[in-house]
Scaffold this motif. Sequence first.
Motif, PDB file in Angstrom:
ATOM      1  N   LEU A   5      -3.398   2.453  -0.978  1.00 24.05           N
ATOM      2  CA  LEU A   5      -3.205   3.703  -1.853  1.00 24.05           C
ATOM      3  C   LEU A   5      -3.939   4.957  -1.064  1.00 24.05           C
ATOM      4  CD1 LEU A   5      -4.399   2.211  -5.286  1.00 24.05           C
ATOM      5  CD2 LEU A   5      -2.030   2.792  -4.399  1.00 24.05           C
ATOM      6  N   PRO A   6      -3.584   6.190  -1.367  1.00 20.16           N
ATOM      7  CA  PRO A   6      -2.365   6.365  -2.221  1.00 20.16           C
ATOM      8  C   PRO A   6      -1.175   6.317  -1.615  1.00 20.16           C
ATOM      9  CG  PRO A   6      -3.581   8.383  -1.304  1.00 20.16           C
ATOM     10  CD  PRO A   6      -4.363   7.271  -0.678  1.00 20.16           C
TER      11      PRO A   6
ATOM     12  N   GLU B 284       1.108  10.347  -0.097  1.00 18.24           N
ATOM     13  CA  GLU B 284       0.210  11.491  -0.908  1.00 18.24           C
ATOM     14  C   GLU B 284       1.051  12.731  -0.232  1.00 18.24           C
ATOM     15  OE1 GLU B 284      -3.530  12.319   1.075  1.00 18.24           O
ATOM     16  OE2 GLU B 284      -3.063  10.692   2.336  1.00 18.24           O
TER      17      GLU B 284
ATOM     18  N   PRO C 299      -4.523  12.147  -4.866  1.00 20.23           N
ATOM     19  CA  PRO C 299      -4.924  12.726  -3.538  1.00 20.23           C
ATOM     20  C   PRO C 299      -5.040  14.213  -3.655  1.00 20.23           C
ATOM     21  CG  PRO C 299      -2.863  11.629  -3.363  1.00 20.23           C
ATOM     22  CD  PRO C 299      -3.581  11.165  -4.696  1.00 20.23           C
ATOM     23  N   LYS C 300      -4.162  14.739  -4.465  1.00 16.89           N
ATOM     24  CA  LYS C 300      -4.097  16.294  -4.515  1.00 16.89           C
ATOM     25  C   LYS C 300      -5.219  16.525  -5.113  1.00 16.89           C
ATOM     26  CE  LYS C 300       0.733  17.148  -4.043  1.00 16.89           C
ATOM     27  NZ  LYS C 300       1.543  15.884  -4.100  1.00 16.89           N
TER      28      LYS C 300
ATOM     29  N   GLU D 188      -7.098  -2.008  -1.644  1.00 16.63           N
ATOM     30  CA  GLU D 188      -6.870  -0.484  -1.940  1.00 16.63           C
ATOM     31  C   GLU D 188      -6.643   0.509  -1.030  1.00 16.63           C
ATOM     32  OE1 GLU D 188      -9.469  -2.634  -1.673  1.00 16.63           O
ATOM     33  OE2 GLU D 188     -11.426  -1.652  -1.068  1.00 16.63           O
ATOM     34  N   PHE D 189      -6.700  -0.137   0.253  1.00 14.48           N
ATOM     35  CA  PHE D 189      -6.266   0.642   1.464  1.00 14.48           C
ATOM     36  C   PHE D 189      -4.882   1.128   1.467  1.00 14.48           C
ATOM     37  CE2 PHE D 189      -9.991  -0.823   4.545  1.00 14.48           C
ATOM     38  CZ  PHE D 189     -10.850  -0.353   3.790  1.00 14.48           C
TER      39      PHE D 189
ATOM     40  N   SER E 147     -15.575   7.134   8.393  1.00 13.47           N
ATOM     41  CA  SER E 147     -14.224   7.542   8.489  1.00 13.47           C
ATOM     42  C   SER E 147     -13.656   7.764   7.352  1.00 13.47           C
ATOM     43  CB  SER E 147     -13.649   6.891   9.701  1.00 13.47           C
ATOM     44  OG  SER E 147     -13.173   5.549   9.261  1.00 13.47           O
TER      45      SER E 147
ATOM     46  N   TYR F 213      -9.690   9.889  -4.282  1.00 14.00           N
ATOM     47  CA  TYR F 213      -8.603  10.029  -3.392  1.00 14.00           C
ATOM     48  C   TYR F 213      -7.334   9.122  -3.439  1.00 14.00           C
ATOM     49  CZ  TYR F 213      -6.236   9.858   1.065  1.00 14.00           C
ATOM     50  OH  TYR F 213      -5.253   9.699   2.018  1.00 14.00           O
ATOM     51  N   ARG F 214      -7.750   7.911  -3.662  1.00 13.75           N
ATOM     52  CA  ARG F 214      -6.755   6.779  -3.663  1.00 13.75           C
ATOM     53  C   ARG F 214      -5.803   7.095  -5.201  1.00 13.75           C
ATOM     54  NH1 ARG F 214     -10.644   2.797  -1.792  1.00 13.75           N
ATOM     55  NH2 ARG F 214     -10.389   3.220   0.475  1.00 13.75           N
TER      56      ARG F 214
ATOM     57  N   GLU G  66      -8.385  -6.015  17.432  1.00  9.33           N
ATOM     58  CA  GLU G  66      -9.800  -5.731  16.492  1.00  9.33           C
ATOM     59  C   GLU G  66      -9.653  -6.316  15.263  1.00  9.33           C
ATOM     60  OE1 GLU G  66     -11.672  -3.551  17.878  1.00  9.33           O
ATOM     61  OE2 GLU G  66     -13.122  -3.526  16.118  1.00  9.33           O
TER      62      GLU G  66
ATOM     63  N   VAL H 112      -6.995  -4.069   6.835  1.00 10.58           N
ATOM     64  CA  VAL H 112      -8.326  -4.869   7.191  1.00 10.58           C
ATOM     65  C   VAL H 112      -9.506  -3.615   7.864  1.00 10.58           C
ATOM     66  CG1 VAL H 112      -9.599  -6.302   8.979  1.00 10.58           C
ATOM     67  CG2 VAL H 112      -7.736  -7.163   7.524  1.00 10.58           C
ATOM     68  N   LEU H 113      -8.530  -3.136   8.649  1.00 11.68           N
ATOM     69  CA  LEU H 113      -9.200  -1.964   9.631  1.00 11.68           C
ATOM     70  C   LEU H 113      -9.409  -0.731   8.921  1.00 11.68           C
ATOM     71  CD1 LEU H 113      -7.945  -2.276  13.089  1.00 11.68           C
ATOM     72  CD2 LEU H 113     -10.055  -3.344  12.090  1.00 11.68           C
TER      73      LEU H 113
ATOM     74  N   HIS I 225     -18.428  -2.521  12.168  1.00  7.47           N
ATOM     75  CA  HIS I 225     -17.270  -2.029  11.664  1.00  7.47           C
ATOM     76  C   HIS I 225     -17.226  -1.291  10.278  1.00  7.47           C
ATOM     77  CE1 HIS I 225     -13.406  -2.768   9.348  1.00  7.47           C
ATOM     78  NE2 HIS I 225     -13.039  -2.153  10.368  1.00  7.47           N
TER      79      HIS I 225
ATOM     80  N   LYS J 269      -0.726   6.911   8.446  1.00  9.55           N
ATOM     81  CA  LYS J 269      -1.678   6.119   7.879  1.00  9.55           C
ATOM     82  C   LYS J 269      -1.381   5.087   7.131  1.00  9.55           C
ATOM     83  CE  LYS J 269      -5.231   9.188   6.827  1.00  9.55           C
ATOM     84  NZ  LYS J 269      -5.587  10.255   6.125  1.00  9.55           N
ATOM     85  N   GLN J 270      -1.704   5.017   5.744  1.00  7.14           N
ATOM     86  CA  GLN J 270      -1.506   3.796   4.961  1.00  7.14           C
ATOM     87  C   GLN J 270      -0.031   3.533   4.691  1.00  7.14           C
ATOM     88  OE1 GLN J 270      -3.283   6.227   4.367  1.00  7.14           O
ATOM     89  NE2 GLN J 270      -3.206   6.977   2.050  1.00  7.14           N
TER      90      GLN J 270
ATOM     91  N   VAL K   2      -7.671   4.841   9.030  1.00  2.00           N
ATOM     92  CA  VAL K   2      -8.095   5.891  10.205  1.00  2.00           C
ATOM     93  C   VAL K   2      -8.317   4.927  11.547  1.00  2.00           C
ATOM     94  CG1 VAL K   2      -9.656   7.481  10.809  1.00  2.00           C
ATOM     95  CG2 VAL K   2      -8.880   7.376   8.557  1.00  2.00           C
ATOM     96  N   LEU K   3      -9.275   3.948  11.255  1.00  2.68           N
ATOM     97  CA  LEU K   3      -9.823   3.245  12.442  1.00  2.68           C
ATOM     98  C   LEU K   3      -8.603   2.475  13.005  1.00  2.68           C
ATOM     99  CD1 LEU K   3     -13.069   1.667  11.285  1.00  2.68           C
ATOM    100  CD2 LEU K   3     -12.569   3.562  12.647  1.00  2.68           C
TER     101      LEU K   3
ATOM    102  N   GLU L 116     -17.956  -5.862  16.818  1.00  4.24           N
ATOM    103  CA  GLU L 116     -18.368  -5.149  15.714  1.00  4.24           C
ATOM    104  C   GLU L 116     -18.617  -5.709  14.392  1.00  4.24           C
ATOM    105  OE1 GLU L 116     -14.996  -5.043  17.299  1.00  4.24           O
ATOM    106  OE2 GLU L 116     -15.915  -3.493  18.576  1.00  4.24           O
TER     107      GLU L 116
END
Lengths: 364, 406
Positions: A171-172, A175, B358-359, A168-169, B187, B354-355, A253, A238-239, B180, A33-34, A242-243, B131
Amino acid sequence: MSQQKIRASELVVSLILFEVGSTTLFLQGGGVKQNAWIAVLGAGAAGALVLLLHLAIHRRDPRLDLFLLFHRYMGPWVGTVFNLGFIAYFAYEMSRNLRDMGELTMLTLLPGTRIWITALITLLVVANTVRHDWRVSFLTGMALFPIMVASYLILILIIFLSGLIHYEFLLPVLENGVNMDMAKEVMKLVSFPFGETVVFLVFYPLIQQRRSVVRNIMISYFGIVLFLAFINQLSVMVLGPVLAANTTLPLLETVQLVQFPGVFERMDALFTLILFMGLGFKMVYFYSGAVIGLERVTGIGYRKWIIPLGALIFWAAFWSPNYTHHIWLGREIVLFTIWPVFQIVLPALLFTVMLLRRNKIKPH
Amino acid sequence: MKRITLLLLVMAVMVLSAGCGSRRELNELGLVIATGVDGSKGNYRITSQMIIPSALYSGSGGASGTGSQTGVFVFTSEGHTVKEALDRSVLKNSRRLYFSHNNIFVIGKETADDGIYELIDSFLRNLEARETVKVLVAESSAKEILEMLMPPEKLPGKALDDLLNKEEKVESVYKAVTVHEIAYMLSSEANAVSIPEIRMEGSEEEDLKTSEAFKRTAPRANLILSGLSLFRGEKRVGSLNEQQSLGVSWLMNQVKHQTLSFDGSREEMSSFVIDSAKVKVTPVKGEEGYILKVRAKANGGLRESNSMDDITDPKGIKLMETEIEREITQIIQEGWAGLQQQKVDVLGLADKIYRRNPKEWRSIQPQWNEQFAKMKLDIQVKVSIKRTGLFGESFRKLQNKLHGEE
């Protein structure tokens, strides 16, 4: 085979084009993920060791290419077997890129055109470049490099200006710590794209001046690693992680979300341009590597091999019955099985043999 | 010579091979500017609003110039899935539909209550469906909304798009959400999203469905943005009215420009126009559960006043600022109460926790909705009146001083 030499700068530029190539097509390190950027940087560091191994092989005997080295140090029989293996590997890589190109065109630009037509045209263009000797392919790289750089810069710029980036995407961070998922992503990335530099073992001997070549290659390599980590993370930012991980073409995209009403919308064309060039260069170098290998093994001029090998590659490109199979094979299977053999195991073996037999066989 | 021939040959090939195999003539295209979906899983109805180019450019330009023809043509087709419903439209429409200019997507009430995951998938999977389309939820059916004209505009789909863009900048009560953004919000950890609602206002809706709409100075019905639909997961679980939506807009830091009316010390109303606002929302762990820390800042000017305070004096301004702060606090509280009541985390507070940690998020995740409903607010609003317009004291106060009215 003519003894045309290439300049060090041409090789470095080609290496950049080759590495960036189709890498930006997929999301690298999506499994973490991030933290994808950490995976890319980690794999970049590991890939540097692989690249150093390749360069060390080259430095021990700088006049011989990959095929001649195997032939010389492993004997004609074993050497030929390995060489055929490498030819098959390069050809298969090329065929995968060809399929990518066809699928990409269908998904984005020409949904109504049969995939074999785009693949055939692509193959013809690439084969024509290869036919003209490597000097031409390296010069083409030099010529198109500025366009590639400019395109990426515009793309990055508009993404930043559009305000779509969510910092912010990021973070974290880590994990779950450094776990198996991370290890898996790093392994994938070492095989694709970093380890693929093995094909350049065919081209290193062509460099005119060898002074500070290794240094320049390593510097540009680290530049590539940073760039790939950055552009990859751009899609994540940007997305959303997850996406991004679930999108077939995350960068496309991302680009599609850019909207400056009235000024420019739909920047997809730029994305496709970049991808076509990137995939094109990858194909040229793999194709060249494979036909040069065939010349080394059989002694028949490489030009004569272009058409038969092209036919084989074309056939192999349509091996997978569907896109899902193609991607599954390419992103989940070969990266852990076949790729490391040719990128790491065989070069390491070659290097060991070169060291062991250094007293018996002097460098050429 | 040979070179020139070769060059000519190359050019000829370039010109000829850049072919037109997939060409589409403009008069064969149906440019769709708005689409909508009704129905539920297994049975969808897609309504498309298509431009009639000839109706747009004939006549001398004015809205009534073309007489009997409307600028758009609306049709509905059915299918088991969204994509099928869309593509079955070929059975009743001569034109090849073209979606690149589709700006608005309306989700009917029934579909919103039933679930929207399938819609989102259809958008993300298909290239021609962008989107960046703005989404609205219809209080009735999407078909009904799309069949309405929006005089004096000829293209209702385009008009809705403009309406959303303008509203966002001028009043900031609602913010347009794209497909989008919905996909991202759903999600994310919060798994919730808010989408503006649209409904028909007035009695004679038939008025708006024909070119008659252009013939009245005051059509007896019109479309209006009327609230926020709240989605938890794929289903709509509730909605907020305009006042609550305003609070949510503040909490989401979407306010760019807005006119606020507030009570003065003697219940006289004045208007404050916000030129810039910034809101920071942070969930902070308190002794019992989380507290929502809200820090808002707003700058702007006075645009209408009945105030009996002396606003030419900094003390009077200070007083007025406090009054505006009280008003904004109340707006925010109302919006928050609305969200808490429905237990829908459209602010993405879950992701903020969460950011940061997370725990901890994983441990509170199962009871998040309850936690969310119990969260206390800690609001601080700082308003600064930068200027008071072209007039000094309020006219009422001036008159009062002169004539002693009260």
